[in-house]
Design an enzyme around this catalytic site. Structure first.
Site, PDB file in Angstrom:
ATOM      1  N   ALA A  17       0.556  10.050  72.662  1.00 13.22           N
ATOM      2  CA  ALA A  17       1.914   9.533  72.471  1.00 13.22           C
ATOM      3  C   ALA A  17       2.891  10.684  72.235  1.00 13.22           C
ATOM      4  O   ALA A  17       3.888  10.845  72.969  1.00 13.22           O
ATOM      5  CB  ALA A  17       1.937   8.549  71.300  1.00 13.22           C
ATOM      6  N   LYS A  37      -1.331  19.304  62.971  1.00 15.72           N
ATOM      7  CA  LYS A  37      -2.049  19.788  61.790  1.00 15.72           C
ATOM      8  C   LYS A  37      -3.140  20.790  62.148  1.00 15.72           C
ATOM      9  O   LYS A  37      -3.537  21.611  61.345  1.00 15.72           O
ATOM     10  CB  LYS A  37      -2.770  18.607  61.125  1.00 15.72           C
ATOM     11  CG  LYS A  37      -1.943  17.726  60.251  1.00 15.72           C
ATOM     12  CD  LYS A  37      -2.914  16.736  59.588  1.00 15.72           C
ATOM     13  CE  LYS A  37      -2.253  15.632  58.847  1.00 15.72           C
ATOM     14  NZ  LYS A  37      -3.227  14.709  58.246  1.00 15.72           N
ATOM     15  N   THR A  46      -6.828  10.964  70.199  1.00 14.38           N
ATOM     16  CA  THR A  46      -6.893  10.944  71.672  1.00 14.38           C
ATOM     17  C   THR A  46      -8.081  11.770  72.157  1.00 14.38           C
ATOM     18  O   THR A  46      -8.853  11.354  73.019  1.00 14.38           O
ATOM     19  CB  THR A  46      -5.587  11.512  72.270  1.00 14.38           C
ATOM     20  OG1 THR A  46      -4.512  10.654  71.904  1.00 14.38           O
ATOM     21  CG2 THR A  46      -5.662  11.646  73.780  1.00 14.38           C
ATOM     22  N   ALA A  49     -11.306   9.961  72.064  1.00 17.81           N
ATOM     23  CA  ALA A  49     -11.450   8.673  72.757  1.00 17.81           C
ATOM     24  C   ALA A  49     -12.409   8.838  73.927  1.00 17.81           C
ATOM     25  O   ALA A  49     -12.213   9.683  74.797  1.00 17.81           O
ATOM     26  CB  ALA A  49     -10.090   8.204  73.257  1.00 17.81           C
ATOM     27  N   GLN A  50     -13.455   8.028  73.939  1.00 18.37           N
ATOM     28  CA  GLN A  50     -14.446   8.177  75.009  1.00 18.37           C
ATOM     29  C   GLN A  50     -14.141   7.269  76.204  1.00 18.37           C
ATOM     30  O   GLN A  50     -14.185   7.683  77.347  1.00 18.37           O
ATOM     31  CB  GLN A  50     -15.839   7.838  74.470  1.00 18.37           C
ATOM     32  CG  GLN A  50     -16.350   8.819  73.450  1.00 18.37           C
ATOM     33  CD  GLN A  50     -17.728   8.423  72.910  1.00 18.37           C
ATOM     34  OE1 GLN A  50     -18.289   7.408  73.283  1.00 18.37           O
ATOM     35  NE2 GLN A  50     -18.255   9.234  72.021  1.00 18.37           N
ATOM     36  N   GLU A 117     -15.141  -3.219  79.430  1.00 19.32           N
ATOM     37  CA  GLU A 117     -15.354  -3.252  77.977  1.00 19.32           C
ATOM     38  C   GLU A 117     -15.139  -4.670  77.484  1.00 19.32           C
ATOM     39  O   GLU A 117     -14.601  -5.519  78.203  1.00 19.32           O
ATOM     40  CB  GLU A 117     -14.401  -2.284  77.266  1.00 19.32           C
ATOM     41  CG  GLU A 117     -14.755  -0.820  77.497  1.00 19.32           C
ATOM     42  CD  GLU A 117     -13.922   0.144  76.677  1.00 19.32           C
ATOM     43  OE1 GLU A 117     -14.230   0.345  75.504  1.00 19.32           O
ATOM     44  OE2 GLU A 117     -12.953   0.699  77.222  1.00 19.32           O
ATOM     45  N   HIS A 245     -14.926  -0.562  64.903  1.00 18.95           N
ATOM     46  CA  HIS A 245     -15.645  -0.452  66.173  1.00 18.95           C
ATOM     47  C   HIS A 245     -17.091  -0.827  65.881  1.00 18.95           C
ATOM     48  O   HIS A 245     -17.681  -0.334  64.924  1.00 18.95           O
ATOM     49  CB  HIS A 245     -15.570   0.981  66.714  1.00 18.95           C
ATOM     50  CG  HIS A 245     -15.972   1.073  68.155  1.00 18.95           C
ATOM     51  ND1 HIS A 245     -17.280   0.883  68.561  1.00 18.95           N
ATOM     52  CD2 HIS A 245     -15.260   1.314  69.269  1.00 18.95           C
ATOM     53  CE1 HIS A 245     -17.334   1.004  69.877  1.00 18.95           C
ATOM     54  NE2 HIS A 245     -16.122   1.266  70.333  1.00 18.95           N
ATOM     55  N   ARG A 291     -14.067  -7.114  69.462  1.00 21.13           N
ATOM     56  CA  ARG A 291     -14.672  -6.179  68.507  1.00 21.13           C
ATOM     57  C   ARG A 291     -14.857  -6.766  67.117  1.00 21.13           C
ATOM     58  O   ARG A 291     -15.814  -6.455  66.424  1.00 21.13           O
ATOM     59  CB  ARG A 291     -13.814  -4.922  68.404  1.00 21.13           C
ATOM     60  CG  ARG A 291     -13.959  -4.094  69.627  1.00 21.13           C
ATOM     61  CD  ARG A 291     -13.187  -2.811  69.514  1.00 21.13           C
ATOM     62  NE  ARG A 291     -13.452  -2.048  70.721  1.00 21.13           N
ATOM     63  CZ  ARG A 291     -12.853  -0.938  71.047  1.00 21.13           C
ATOM     64  NH1 ARG A 291     -11.937  -0.423  70.253  1.00 21.13           N
ATOM     65  NH2 ARG A 291     -13.154  -0.315  72.162  1.00 21.13           N
ATOM     66  N   HIS A 352     -11.985   2.068  62.949  1.00 21.41           N
ATOM     67  CA  HIS A 352     -11.713   2.700  64.240  1.00 21.41           C
ATOM     68  C   HIS A 352     -10.226   2.796  64.548  1.00 21.41           C
ATOM     69  O   HIS A 352      -9.756   3.803  65.079  1.00 21.41           O
ATOM     70  CB  HIS A 352     -12.415   1.871  65.320  1.00 21.41           C
ATOM     71  CG  HIS A 352     -12.320   2.409  66.706  1.00 21.41           C
ATOM     72  ND1 HIS A 352     -12.752   3.666  67.046  1.00 21.41           N
ATOM     73  CD2 HIS A 352     -11.852   1.846  67.855  1.00 21.41           C
ATOM     74  CE1 HIS A 352     -12.565   3.858  68.340  1.00 21.41           C
ATOM     75  NE2 HIS A 352     -12.000   2.781  68.850  1.00 21.41           N
ATOM     76  N   GLU A 376      -0.675   5.043  67.693  1.00 22.29           N
ATOM     77  CA  GLU A 376      -1.391   4.238  66.692  1.00 22.29           C
ATOM     78  C   GLU A 376      -0.622   4.055  65.385  1.00 22.29           C
ATOM     79  O   GLU A 376      -0.740   3.026  64.723  1.00 22.29           O
ATOM     80  CB  GLU A 376      -2.771   4.853  66.393  1.00 22.29           C
ATOM     81  CG  GLU A 376      -3.585   3.984  65.437  1.00 22.29           C
ATOM     82  CD  GLU A 376      -5.014   4.453  65.218  1.00 22.29           C
ATOM     83  OE1 GLU A 376      -5.490   5.322  65.976  1.00 22.29           O
ATOM     84  OE2 GLU A 376      -5.660   3.948  64.285  1.00 22.29           O
ATOM     85  N   ARG A 387      -6.989  -5.106  68.535  1.00 21.31           N
ATOM     86  CA  ARG A 387      -6.669  -4.411  69.793  1.00 21.31           C
ATOM     87  C   ARG A 387      -7.756  -4.602  70.851  1.00 21.31           C
ATOM     88  O   ARG A 387      -8.948  -4.497  70.565  1.00 21.31           O
ATOM     89  CB  ARG A 387      -6.507  -2.916  69.512  1.00 21.31           C
ATOM     90  CG  ARG A 387      -6.210  -2.082  70.734  1.00 21.31           C
ATOM     91  CD  ARG A 387      -6.029  -0.643  70.341  1.00 21.31           C
ATOM     92  NE  ARG A 387      -7.235  -0.112  69.762  1.00 21.31           N
ATOM     93  CZ  ARG A 387      -8.172   0.548  70.441  1.00 21.31           C
ATOM     94  NH1 ARG A 387      -8.036   0.754  71.747  1.00 21.31           N
ATOM     95  NH2 ARG A 387      -9.234   1.012  69.841  1.00 21.31           N
ATOM     96  N   SER A 392      -5.179   1.556  73.744  1.00 19.55           N
ATOM     97  CA  SER A 392      -4.431   2.458  72.854  1.00 19.55           C
ATOM     98  C   SER A 392      -3.867   3.682  73.579  1.00 19.55           C
ATOM     99  O   SER A 392      -2.718   4.057  73.355  1.00 19.55           O
ATOM    100  CB  SER A 392      -5.300   2.895  71.684  1.00 19.55           C
ATOM    101  OG  SER A 392      -6.556   3.306  72.139  1.00 19.55           O
TER     102      SER A 392
HETATM  103  C1  SIN Z   1     -14.717   3.070  73.211  1.00 21.13           C
HETATM  104  O1  SIN Z   1     -14.979   3.834  74.128  1.00 21.13           O
HETATM  105  O2  SIN Z   1     -15.483   2.184  72.842  1.00 21.13           O
HETATM  106  C2  SIN Z   1     -13.420   3.227  72.496  1.00 21.13           C
HETATM  107  C3  SIN Z   1     -12.316   2.808  73.345  1.00 21.13           C
HETATM  108  C4  SIN Z   1     -11.229   2.191  72.520  1.00 21.13           C
HETATM  109  O3  SIN Z   1     -11.318   2.131  71.301  1.00 21.13           O
HETATM  110  O4  SIN Z   1     -10.262   1.711  73.110  1.00 21.13           O
END
Ligand code: SIN
Length: 525
Positions: A17, A37, A46, A49-50, A117, A245, A291, A352, A376, A387, A392
């Site tokens: 962002a 920081k 970010t 994030a996977q 997902e 998560h 989730r 998460h 976020e 979410r 995100s």
């Molecule tokens: C994840 O890869 O499970 C995280 C993706 C997310 O939180 O949007």
């Protein structure tokens, strides 16, 4: 005279962002300072994030994606914000991430590999295997470094927003509308507090999940932006909706390692330690339910069986090449002796994402004049009570653009945002006590346990009451400590953690309705 900076725009935070807005502002000739920081851009949410970034498919109706987001958010989303994020998704991903930054999203035979997902009605997540955020962040950094209107200050921590009338020595400011004019910022290297004056301030500080014992976030994601905005008088909303998560790695030597939901998107299933695949019992969508449902189901299984974790079985179900598709997860687990092509992964839910935050409109404007909140830290209403996965990064991108465009449309008219001599320099304590790291560590761990046990996946009146009183006591002690000690990044994080934790608990206490990520069990009282 202490050091100070003057700029048109100050961006606090360097995830997708903040990086997006800084990039657009700087490219359009607006002098901008971005502070981070960390030593570099690697400690952002970010970067960790996977999964990837959700994008409206070419052949699907916007309504399908909109409905998935609304359903996941239990319909308390801001519909206009949801429409904005979906409708802008394709064009902004193309324009900024693909055309400008040249992000190499995974492709097979000329088509993007779209991941799946939980709670998505189709495959629509662009990804770079399980390294999506890391690669996106690296490309931003490379591009931003070249911008001549942008100054990047690493190892700089935001302490407080500078606001009128509060920080002004001029008594007549009281008759004006309250506004921000910049921030007090700690330069971690010189240990000095600098004033950064700006016509507009954007907070893009990310999340707060590391106020919990188990979290998927970097250690310093402790709600700095929420605390600063609260102190400055901006409105906050929906902080009780903390998303857990379902699957973070459970291992004594590793903290905060996410096992991406895209793994379940490829077929992996959760089982308890007795070897039972349990998700069908809890939801018709089984392992791909929202989730909050999956996290509560895991929590229930753990309580019922007196276990500390459950297992995620890839080997029996995932049909694609696991090592190739999930290289980061594969390597991390292998180093710990878990061969995920043959063995299940021990997992637990972890804090998460904060679905609420600093209230902000479709352009990122908050209720405090000249202050924007994006990503976020904000509550744009996109996420509602929970979410939807991989929305995100998209929200960060879209609001990064919207906030920059809004600022560009009005910054020229704004000449006299601040008067330097009106704002005092930072007052250091005298005498100044030396920081005892053991005290900071203990207080920080105490906050994490309080949040995990009393304000976690399942909340009750008694637990929250207890959390509130314990945190109030800690808050009182920490503020005293903060006022007497030398100022450091760790003490700022501690002050932000206790403030944010209290705000989350107070929000949870005000809301007795279980919805999405806030589950209030009234039967146990
Ligand atoms: C994840 O890869 O499970 C995280 C993706 C997310 O939180 O949007």
């Amino acid at each position: 005279m202490s050091e100070h900076y003057e700029t048109d725009v100050l961006v606090i935070g360097s995830g997708i962002a903040g990086s997006t807005s800084a990039l657009i502002l700087a490219e359009n000739g607006i002098p901008t300072i971005l502070i981070s920081k960390g030593n570099d851009f690697s400690e952002t949410n970010t970067n960790w994030a996977q999964g990837g970034i959700a994008c409206l498919n070419e052949d699907e109706k916007p309504e399908d994606f909109i409905n998935d987001i609304l359903k996941s958010g239990d319909f308390i989303n801001n519909k206009s914000a949801v429409e904005q994020v979906v409708k802008e998704s394709r064009s902004l991903i193309q324009k900024i991430l693909i055309d400008k930054l040249k992000i190499p999203f995974s492709v097979t035979n000329g088509s993007y590999d779209l991941a799946y997902e939980g709670a998505h009605s189709s495959r629509r997540i662009l990804n770079i295997k399980d390294m999506s955020g890391k690669i996106i962040q690296e490309h931003f950094f490379k591009y931003l470094k070249k911008q001549k209107n942008l100054k990047i200050l690493f190892k700089h921590t935001g302490i407080d927003l500078l606001t009128y009338p509060h920080h002004s020595l001029n008594p007549v400011r009281i008759y004006e509308e309250p506004k921000t004019v910049g921030a007090y910022v700690l330069d971690q290297t010189t240990k000095k507090v600098v004033r950064i004056f700006a016509k507009k301030v954007i907070i893009a500080t990310g999340g707060l999940s590391s106020i919990y014992l188990h979290s998927t976030n970097p250690a310093d994601s402790c709600g700095g932006g929420v605390a600063m905005a609260y102190q400055a008088g901006a409105k906050l909303a929906h902080l009780e909706y903390i998303q857990f998560h379902p699957t973070s790695l459970f291992h004594k030597d590793v903290d905060s390692f996410l096992i991406s939901e895209t793994v379940r998107g490829e077929g992996a299933k959760l089982m308890n330690r007795k070897g039972e695949y349990f998700m069908k019992k809890y939801s018709p969508q089984a392992d791909l339910a929202t989730r909050d449902e999956v996290s509560r189901a895991i929590y229930s299984e753990m309580i019922k069986n007196d276990d500390d974790y459950v297992m995620l079985d890839l080997a029996s179900f995932v049909k694609i090449n696991i090592k190739e598709r999930f290289p980061t997860i594969y390597d991390t687990c292998m180093k710990l002796g878990i061969d995920i092509e043959g063995k299940p992964i021990p997992v637990v839910p972890a804090a998460h994402y904060c679905c609420g935050g600093v209230l902000s409109n479709l352009k990122g404007r908050t209720t405090l004049k000249n202050l924007y909140a994006i990503g976020e830290v904000s509550n744009t209403g996109v996420h509602g009570a929970n979410r939807l996965a991989s929305v995100s990064l998209l929200e960060g991108l879209v609001w990064g653009v919207k906030s920059a465009e809004d600022i560009m449309s009005c910054i020229d008219e704004q000449r006299e945002a601040y008067v330097l001599s009106e704002v005092p320099e930072w007052k250091y304590p005298s005498p100044q006590e030396e920081l005892d790291p053991a005290l900071v560590w203990q207080d920080s761990v105490t906050i994490k346990y309080i949040m995990w046990n009393y304000s976690g996946i399942i909340r009750t009146q008694k637990r929250l009451d207890r959390a509130k009183s314990d945190l109030q006591y800690l808050h009182h002690r920490i503020i005293k400590f903060y006022q007497k000690n030398e100022i450091t990044d760790s003490i700022i994080n501690l002050r932000d953690s206790v403030q944010t934790a209290l705000l989350v608990v107070q929000a949870a206490l005000r809301n007795k309705v279980s919805r999405g990520a806030h589950y209030f069990n009234s039967r146990t009282d």
